[in-house]
Design a protein around this motif. Structure first.
Motif, PDB file in Angstrom:
ATOM      1  N   LEU A 246       6.926  17.167  -8.911  1.00 40.36           N
ATOM      2  CA  LEU A 246       5.465  17.255  -9.553  1.00 40.36           C
ATOM      3  C   LEU A 246       5.124  15.785  -9.768  1.00 40.36           C
ATOM      4  N   ALA A 247       5.872  14.835  -9.513  1.00 35.66           N
ATOM      5  CA  ALA A 247       5.320  13.259  -9.509  1.00 35.66           C
ATOM      6  C   ALA A 247       4.498  13.108  -8.126  1.00 35.66           C
ATOM      7  N   ARG A 248       5.203  13.501  -7.173  1.00 41.13           N
ATOM      8  CA  ARG A 248       4.624  13.725  -5.760  1.00 41.13           C
ATOM      9  C   ARG A 248       3.246  14.272  -5.450  1.00 41.13           C
ATOM     10  N   ASP A 249       3.309  15.592  -6.137  1.00 43.04           N
ATOM     11  CA  ASP A 249       2.140  16.627  -5.948  1.00 43.04           C
ATOM     12  C   ASP A 249       0.855  15.393  -6.632  1.00 43.04           C
ATOM     13  N   GLY A 250       1.346  15.065  -8.070  1.00 45.42           N
ATOM     14  CA  GLY A 250       0.192  14.419  -8.739  1.00 45.42           C
ATOM     15  C   GLY A 250      -0.102  13.116  -7.866  1.00 45.42           C
ATOM     16  N   PHE A 251       0.802  12.528  -7.279  1.00 44.51           N
ATOM     17  CA  PHE A 251       0.403  11.241  -6.566  1.00 44.51           C
ATOM     18  C   PHE A 251      -0.573  11.638  -5.233  1.00 44.51           C
ATOM     19  N   LEU A 252      -0.133  12.598  -4.537  1.00 44.27           N
ATOM     20  CA  LEU A 252      -1.220  13.000  -3.342  1.00 44.27           C
ATOM     21  C   LEU A 252      -2.400  13.528  -3.686  1.00 44.27           C
ATOM     22  N   TYR A 253      -2.615  14.409  -4.948  1.00 41.87           N
ATOM     23  CA  TYR A 253      -3.846  14.715  -5.578  1.00 41.87           C
ATOM     24  C   TYR A 253      -4.618  13.534  -5.645  1.00 41.87           C
ATOM     25  N   ALA A 254      -3.940  12.617  -6.416  1.00 48.36           N
ATOM     26  CA  ALA A 254      -4.923  11.382  -6.848  1.00 48.36           C
ATOM     27  C   ALA A 254      -5.257  10.498  -5.642  1.00 48.36           C
ATOM     28  N   MET A 255      -4.271  10.385  -4.472  1.00 49.14           N
ATOM     29  CA  MET A 255      -4.761   9.879  -3.201  1.00 49.14           C
ATOM     30  C   MET A 255      -5.903  10.322  -2.525  1.00 49.14           C
ATOM     31  N   ASN A 256      -5.930  11.628  -2.651  1.00 49.03           N
ATOM     32  CA  ASN A 256      -7.291  12.396  -1.962  1.00 49.03           C
ATOM     33  C   ASN A 256      -8.237  12.046  -2.650  1.00 49.03           C
ATOM     34  N   LYS A 257      -8.195  12.031  -4.208  1.00 49.77           N
ATOM     35  CA  LYS A 257      -9.562  11.829  -5.027  1.00 49.77           C
ATOM     36  C   LYS A 257      -9.897  10.437  -4.887  1.00 49.77           C
ATOM     37  N   LEU A 258      -8.838   9.409  -4.838  1.00 49.06           N
ATOM     38  CA  LEU A 258      -9.208   8.130  -4.500  1.00 49.06           C
ATOM     39  C   LEU A 258     -10.152   7.671  -3.159  1.00 49.06           C
ATOM     40  N   SER A 259      -9.326   8.511  -2.368  1.00 47.04           N
ATOM     41  CA  SER A 259      -9.843   8.472  -0.852  1.00 47.04           C
ATOM     42  C   SER A 259     -11.424   8.947  -0.789  1.00 47.04           C
ATOM     43  N   GLU A 260     -11.695   9.847  -1.428  1.00 43.82           N
ATOM     44  CA  GLU A 260     -13.196  10.347  -1.512  1.00 43.82           C
ATOM     45  C   GLU A 260     -14.038   9.429  -1.971  1.00 43.82           C
ATOM     46  N   GLU A 261     -13.440   8.610  -3.046  1.00 44.97           N
ATOM     47  CA  GLU A 261     -14.340   7.829  -3.927  1.00 44.97           C
ATOM     48  C   GLU A 261     -14.747   6.589  -3.327  1.00 44.97           C
ATOM     49  N   ILE A 262     -13.775   5.968  -2.563  1.00 41.16           N
ATOM     50  CA  ILE A 262     -13.514   4.789  -1.806  1.00 41.16           C
ATOM     51  C   ILE A 262     -14.401   5.024  -0.663  1.00 41.16           C
ATOM     52  N   GLY A 263     -14.497   6.162   0.108  1.00 45.27           N
ATOM     53  CA  GLY A 263     -14.915   6.392   1.134  1.00 45.27           C
ATOM     54  C   GLY A 263     -14.212   6.030   2.481  1.00 45.27           C
ATOM     55  N   VAL A 264     -12.996   5.886   2.279  1.00 48.32           N
ATOM     56  CA  VAL A 264     -11.847   5.611   3.285  1.00 48.32           C
ATOM     57  C   VAL A 264     -10.542   6.367   2.926  1.00 48.32           C
ATOM     58  N   GLU A 265      -9.892   6.955   4.004  1.00 49.54           N
ATOM     59  CA  GLU A 265      -8.689   7.374   3.855  1.00 49.54           C
ATOM     60  C   GLU A 265      -7.652   6.329   3.456  1.00 49.54           C
ATOM     61  N   LEU A 266      -6.888   6.333   2.228  1.00 50.17           N
ATOM     62  CA  LEU A 266      -6.248   5.430   2.027  1.00 50.17           C
ATOM     63  C   LEU A 266      -4.661   5.918   2.384  1.00 50.17           C
ATOM     64  N   PRO A 267      -4.009   5.200   3.292  1.00 49.92           N
ATOM     65  CA  PRO A 267      -2.628   5.405   3.582  1.00 49.92           C
ATOM     66  C   PRO A 267      -1.544   5.291   2.473  1.00 49.92           C
ATOM     67  N   ARG A 268      -0.355   5.851   2.671  1.00 46.08           N
ATOM     68  CA  ARG A 268       0.516   5.620   1.820  1.00 46.08           C
ATOM     69  C   ARG A 268       1.496   4.486   2.380  1.00 46.08           C
ATOM     70  N   GLY A 269       2.138   3.965   1.441  1.00 41.31           N
ATOM     71  CA  GLY A 269       3.285   3.267   1.765  1.00 41.31           C
ATOM     72  C   GLY A 269       2.765   1.829   1.623  1.00 41.31           C
ATOM     73  N   GLY A 270       3.251   0.872   2.815  1.00 41.02           N
ATOM     74  CA  GLY A 270       2.770  -0.532   2.589  1.00 41.02           C
ATOM     75  C   GLY A 270       3.121  -1.144   3.788  1.00 41.02           C
ATOM     76  N   GLY A 271       2.718  -0.586   5.163  1.00 39.60           N
ATOM     77  CA  GLY A 271       3.094  -1.124   6.403  1.00 39.60           C
ATOM     78  C   GLY A 271       1.840  -1.425   6.937  1.00 39.60           C
ATOM     79  N   SER A 272       1.652  -1.420   8.338  1.00 39.50           N
ATOM     80  CA  SER A 272       0.533  -2.106   9.060  1.00 39.50           C
ATOM     81  C   SER A 272      -0.608  -1.204   8.951  1.00 39.50           C
ATOM     82  N   LYS A 273      -0.507   0.084   8.859  1.00 39.40           N
ATOM     83  CA  LYS A 273      -1.807   0.917   8.759  1.00 39.40           C
ATOM     84  C   LYS A 273      -2.460   0.553   7.406  1.00 39.40           C
ATOM     85  N   VAL A 274      -1.632   0.132   6.267  1.00 37.85           N
ATOM     86  CA  VAL A 274      -2.089  -0.096   4.886  1.00 37.85           C
ATOM     87  C   VAL A 274      -2.818  -1.590   5.063  1.00 37.85           C
ATOM     88  N   ARG A 275      -2.253  -2.351   5.777  1.00 34.08           N
ATOM     89  CA  ARG A 275      -2.860  -3.819   5.799  1.00 34.08           C
ATOM     90  C   ARG A 275      -4.480  -3.598   6.662  1.00 34.08           C
TER      91      ARG A 275
END
Length: 309
Positions: A246-275
């Motif tokens: 349930l927590a992961r489902d909520g997180f993935l949903y929120a990430m999709n909404k945030l990506s739409e608002e920001i205009g960039v697909e936000l990656p998960r984690g903390g690696g090179s793609k995030v940077r």
């Protein structure tokens, strides 16, 4: 429940499932239906559910005898070979209790989501039959969504999700100054919400992240008498596993909404793609954008600023 053994969970083949059905028919046991199951058998102080997923759940006071003298030697042809590994799980995961888990704690972008789920003997069995497991074992976002929908359908109101969006997360972290204390605050809110829905839930289980006193101090009146357990690999417990989904489902949903608002697909984690995405955001929208999409206490944030200035 008193007089009943904790349920045993096995992985079986369709052929073995039919052998169990035949054994039950020979003894005149009742064979009925159950959600997601081939059948549900009611015997003498014994309940057996064979799920379509291949899981077999054996419960009841006579479960040990059935397992020891029939299931393992006669049907599985071995001893303890099919039983699911429950290392670190609570010994009574089929008794009434709640589980708590979080998602997004280690992700630079996105919220912190904490979820809880209360189960009893029946719903715990149904969740196992649905295939509920630790969300880290599920790589497909689509499968997470399917499992979350099934969990909500099975447990009804006996679940809750607390989403701490980045702006709120950053404000709380600046006030609290410690991730474990922030987690304890979130766990306490989940416990209070669960107890409002299931007032007689006797205990709560979560993964170990800090001293239990952190959660106790954050609890309000309703939750102060609850029995709290923390253990390593708590996600092996079905209630905690359901909460993790349930927590992961909520997180993935929120990430999709945030990506739409920001205009960039936000990656998960903390690696090179995030940077890389962080640099893109910093160049295009300035550092202010991170306040509403990222966790500012992460080292990644200070490193991005140092690169730019």
């Amino acid at each position: 429940m008193a007089g009943k053994a904790a349920g045993n969970v096995y992985n079986i083949t369709p052929e073995q499932s039919e052998m169990i059905r035949s054994y039950a028919l020979d003894r005149g046991w009742s064979i009925g239906e159950a959600p997601y199951a081939r059948y549900r058998i009611s015997g003498e102080k014994l309940t057996i559910i064979s799920y379509l997923s291949g899981k077999l759940v054996v419960q009841g006071a006579n479960a040990p005898d059935f397992v020891s003298f029939i299931l393992e030697p006669e049907i599985l042809k071995t001893w303890n070979a099919g039983i699911q590994d429950t290392a670190g799980a609570a010994p009574d995961e089929f008794s009434p209790h709640g589980g708590i888990d979080e998602s997004g704690k280690g992700d630079f972008f996105g919220p912190l989501v904490i979820a809880g789920c209360c189960v009893n003997e029946d719903t715990a069995s149904l969740l196992r039959g649905l295939g509920v497991c630790d969300s880290k074992q599920v790589s497909s976002g689509k499968r997470i969504t399917q499992l979350a929908q099934g969990i909500r359908r099975i447990v009804g109101s006996a679940h809750t999700v607390v989403m701490i969006k980045p702006e709120t997360y950053n404000r709380l972290y600046s006030e609290i100054g410690n991730l474990n204390r922030l987690l304890a605050w979130g766990h306490a809110r989940v416990i209070e919400n669960l107890l409002a829905a299931v007032p007689d839930c006797p205990r709560m289980l979560s993964d170990k992240f800090g001293n239990e006193s952190l959660i106790r101090r954050a609890l309000m009146t309703r939750g102060r008498s609850i029995k709290l357990d923390q253990q390593v690999r708590a996600e092996s417990d079905v209630a905690v596993a359901a909460a993790s989904i349930l927590a992961r489902d909520g997180f993935l949903y929120a990430m999709n909404k945030l990506s739409e608002e920001i205009g960039v697909e936000l990656p998960r984690g903390g690696g090179s793609k995030v940077r890389s995405v962080g640099r893109q955001l910093l160049a295009g929208q300035g550092k202010e954008v991170f306040e509403k999409c990222a966790k500012l206490h992460f080292k990644t944030y200070s490193e991005l600023l140092n690169e730019n200035f």
